[in-house]
Scaffold this motif. Structure first.
Motif, PDB file in Angstrom:
ATOM      1  N   VAL A 101      -7.888  -4.503  -8.020  1.00  0.00           N
ATOM      2  CA  VAL A 101      -7.416  -5.019  -6.860  1.00  0.00           C
ATOM      3  C   VAL A 101      -8.354  -6.203  -6.557  1.00  0.00           C
ATOM      4  CG1 VAL A 101      -7.096  -4.623  -4.203  1.00  0.00           C
ATOM      5  CG2 VAL A 101      -6.406  -2.601  -6.017  1.00  0.00           C
ATOM      6  N   HIS A 119      -3.359  -8.254  -6.976  1.00  0.00           N
ATOM      7  CA  HIS A 119      -3.892  -7.997  -8.479  1.00  0.00           C
ATOM      8  C   HIS A 119      -3.616  -9.402  -8.995  1.00  0.00           C
ATOM      9  CE1 HIS A 119      -4.372  -6.252 -12.385  1.00  0.00           C
ATOM     10  NE2 HIS A 119      -3.313  -7.023 -12.802  1.00  0.00           N
ATOM     11  N   PHE A 178       1.170  -1.096 -12.734  1.00  0.00           N
ATOM     12  CA  PHE A 178       0.637  -0.856 -11.541  1.00  0.00           C
ATOM     13  C   PHE A 178       0.846   0.699 -11.248  1.00  0.00           C
ATOM     14  CE2 PHE A 178       1.989  -5.101 -11.514  1.00  0.00           C
ATOM     15  CZ  PHE A 178       0.873  -5.962 -11.519  1.00  0.00           C
ATOM     16  N   TRP A 210      -0.174   4.427  -9.119  1.00  0.00           N
ATOM     17  CA  TRP A 210      -1.094   4.981  -7.755  1.00  0.00           C
ATOM     18  C   TRP A 210      -0.875   6.435  -8.167  1.00  0.00           C
ATOM     19  CZ3 TRP A 210       2.412   1.081  -7.451  1.00  0.00           C
ATOM     20  CH2 TRP A 210       1.928  -0.114  -6.760  1.00  0.00           C
ATOM     21  N   PRO A 220      -4.864   3.303  -5.774  1.00  0.00           N
ATOM     22  CA  PRO A 220      -4.466   2.377  -6.818  1.00  0.00           C
ATOM     23  C   PRO A 220      -5.307   2.547  -8.248  1.00  0.00           C
ATOM     24  CG  PRO A 220      -5.403   1.265  -5.291  1.00  0.00           C
ATOM     25  CD  PRO A 220      -5.372   2.511  -4.686  1.00  0.00           C
ATOM     26  N   ARG A 235       0.889  -1.174  -0.022  1.00  0.00           N
ATOM     27  CA  ARG A 235      -0.065  -0.005   0.092  1.00  0.00           C
ATOM     28  C   ARG A 235       0.876   1.023  -0.042  1.00  0.00           C
ATOM     29  NH1 ARG A 235      -2.593  -3.347   3.677  1.00  0.00           N
ATOM     30  NH2 ARG A 235      -4.599  -3.909   3.302  1.00  0.00           N
TER      31      ARG A 235
END
Length: 661
Positions: free
Chosen positions: A488, A498, A511, A513, A484, A478
């Motif tokens: 998920v 994932h 990936f 964020w 994100p 996290r």
């Protein structure tokens, strides 16, 4: 054969309570908290009590947890020898445990005691071995009497209280020979015979689940077999007992109930009359000499699984008997279907579970920096009860050993990933990046630009499965405050999970964020003070040119932000207007700077002309004064122009400040 001659009183040792019975062990419950509940039971007659032996280290727990179930009896009490029974039994006696080594040492330890032997009485003074038997010496009113005692003759103490204490000491000495256990006796009274049981909870070795996990080829049902390693350290054999294995997390403590505890008390001294002390007068002495100077201080010291290819398909794995399972909140108990016999000191491995669980083999990435993913299986607990912690030996459908996997407690219908090896055929590599994207701008009082940007952090994972097909599970940490931008599947202690399907070809998974950032960007440098109060004659304009409103620092920063701001971003129009205004302030500042340089040049020329006029005489003096007048006019004209250019710049700055006010 010569035997040690003991006192008759010592030979009559106190026996356990009349009719005391040792009830057999009927059931045992072992807990993964390191506890064992032992249930004893049987039929007792009206006057019978209960006796059983307990390992020394378990006495505290027995005293703390013993529960007696009796439908009609009354408990009169429980007794057991003292913890240090030998020391307590011999306290105050005229002999010690070593005196029981033989009959002579025992009798010599009793010298001076009144005894009766061989038809005579007197005080015992000595004893020794002789050819004819044991020779003792008695002190009688008439003198010393020598007696030779043969086998079977007695020496009897005249003091019955001392004889009773010696009997207890002999009993304690016999019990001390087995210092690792204690005999507990429970006195009961009941009007009739009945069934009685008692339960105790004591410390015990953990029962340890040992799992065998047989995997399907890809997806289907895995077979999970559970074996329990149990150890009998209870001090009693288990013969045909009902054995239950409990998995839970109870609070468990120990308390020293069997150990004598003495409370320390403060000791007060005996009060006596205060002593009077007088220092004698020794007369006057010479005055002491002055102290020597202190010496100089010394310098401080420097200081792919291994597989044995099977030639033929293996036979099916043998089925295991199913245990009866009982679940309550936070606790599950497996009761074995058949009675179990385990002798004291033995270890047994007993089957307790054989379950088919839905399973899928997957690749699992826990570390994005790893070169290869883990081989794993996803299990769903369809057994209907919690599976306890344990280590699973993992085999494939053909019976080949694949590796070991740690199984943590799994509640009903929960899913768990179990990794058992690393797949060197699948390659991984990763990279990370970060960038900020402005999305909104706002002007605040004092020419402060509040910029809102979206910060995007991205990790790319390149996966080459080399023709392999299946599910890839990736666990990512996290990032506080960030959202994100990928799907998920689950969240937990592992972070964010994932999942992706691999179709045999290389693929790159991304990936990202995103988080919103707010930054205050001052467009004007307030370090020089209020620009409306600045006088160019009091300021080194050239040295501070970049810091002044319209200088290159603020304008270049604003233009760079404007380039990054999207065309449709809220607040862009205000920023463009501010940039235009700063551009005009820059133009006027450049003009003022040029005018100030001209004024400075004129002022320098005026200074030189003034000096020349003062140094000249005659006709040259008149020429010098003419040049001085011209230089003065030029200085006045360029100073006025510089003032006008500076004021024009200040008016533009005032307009900018009014726009952002």
């Amino acid at each position: 054969m010569r035997r040690a001659l003991l006192l008759a009183a010592c030979l009559a040792l106190p026996a356990p309570s009349p009719g005391a019975e040792e009830l057999p062990v009927r059931a045992v419950t072992l807990s993964n908290a390191g506890l064992a509940e032992i249930l004893r039971g049987g039929r007792l007659e009206p006057e019978a009590g209960i006796s059983f032996r307990v390992p020394f280290e378990d006495v505290d727990d027995v005293l703390r947890t013993l529960v007696l179930r009796d439908p009609s009896g009354t408990v009169e009490g429980l007794r057991l020898p003292a913890q240090d029974l030998e020391t307590e039994a011999f306290r105050g006696l005229p002999l010690r445990p070593a005196d029981f080594e033989n009959r002579v040492s025992l009798l010599r330890a009793l010298r001076g005691q009144p005894v009766e032997a061989g038809g005579s009485s007197g005080r015992l003074t000595d004893a020794e071995e002789a050819e004819a038997g044991l020779r003792i010496t008695l002190l009688t009113p008439g003198g010393l009497r020598l007696l030779v005692l043969r086998e079977g003759e007695e020496v009897r103490l005249a003091d019955p209280a001392l004889a009773a204490r010696l009997a207890r000491a002999a009993e304690a000495l016999a019990a001390a020979r087995s210092a690792e256990e204690r005999l507990l006796e429970i006195s009961l009274r009941a009007p009739a015979a009945r069934e009685v049981s008692l339960a105790t909870v004591t410390g015990a070795p953990l029962w340890k689940p040992s799992w065998r996990l047989l995997l399907p080829e890809a997806a289907g049902e895995a077979r999970l077999q559970g074996w329990a390693v149990v150890e009998n350290r209870s001090g009693t054999d288990w013969n045909g007992v009902r054995l239950s294995l409990v998995s839970g997390n109870p609070a468990a403590y120990r308390q020293a109930l069997y150990t004598p505890i003495r409370v320390e008390r403060p000791e007060l001294p005996v009060r006596a009359a205060e002593q009077v002390r007088v220092t004698a007068d020794t007369g006057p002495r010479p005055a002491p000499p002055p102290p020597l100077p202190a010496p100089a201080a010394a310098a401080a010291p420097m200081l792919r699984s291994f597989r044995a290819d099977a030639e033929a398909a293996p036979a099916p794995v043998a089925a295991l008997p199913a245990a009866r399972v009982a679940s309550t909140a936070g606790r599950v108990a497996f009761t074995l279907p058949s009675p179990v016999s385990v002798r004291q000191g033995e270890t047994a491995n007993l089957p307790f579970l054989d379950a088919a669980l839905p399973a899928e083999r997957v690749w699992w990435v826990q570390d994005l920096q790893a070169r290869n993913p883990l081989n794993a299986v996803r299990l769903r607990n369809a057994s209907g009860h919690t599976l306890p912690d344990g280590l699973a030996a993992v085999f494939d459908a053909g019976g080949a050993y694949l590796g070991d996997a740690e199984l943590r407690a799994v509640s009903p219908e929960e899913q768990r990933l179990l990794a058992f090896a690393r797949d060197r055929d699948v390659l991984l590599s990763s990279s990370s990046s970060r960038r900020d994207r402005p999305v909104r701008a706002e002007l605040r009082r004092g020419a402060i630009l509040v910029l809102t940007a979206i910060q995007r952090e991205e990790t790319a994972l390149a996966v080459d499965p080399r023709g392999g097909r299946g599910r890839l599970v990736v666990d990512l940490p996290r990032r506080p405050g960030a959202t994100p931008q990928f799907s998920v599947a689950a969240e937990g202690d592992f972070g964010l999970r994932h999942e992706a399907m691999l179709e045999g070809a290389p693929v790159t998974l991304r990936f990202a964020w995103e988080r919103e950032l707010r930054q205050e960007v001052p467009i004007l440098d307030s370090g020089l003070g209020d620009p409306m109060l600045l006088r160019w004659r009091d300021l080194d304009v050239e040295a501070n040119l970049r810091r002044l409103p319209g200088g290159s620092d603020g304008l270049e920063r604003l233009r760079a932000l404007l380039e990054a701001l999207p065309a449709d971003a809220p607040g862009r129009g205000a920023v463009e207007a501010l940039a235009a205004g700063l551009g005009e302030a820059r133009r006027r500042l450049d003009a003022a700077s040029a005018a100030i340089r001209q004024a400075a040049t004129a002022e320098a020329a005026l200074g030189r002309a003034r000096a020349a006029a003062e140094d000249r005489t005659g006709a040259e003096r008149e020429e010098a004064r003419r040049r001085l007048n011209a230089a003065s006019l030029a200085a006045e004209r360029t100073g006025t122009a510089a003032d006008a250019a500076w004021e024009a710049w200040q008016r533009q700055v005032a307009e900018l400040l009014g726009r952002t006010g």
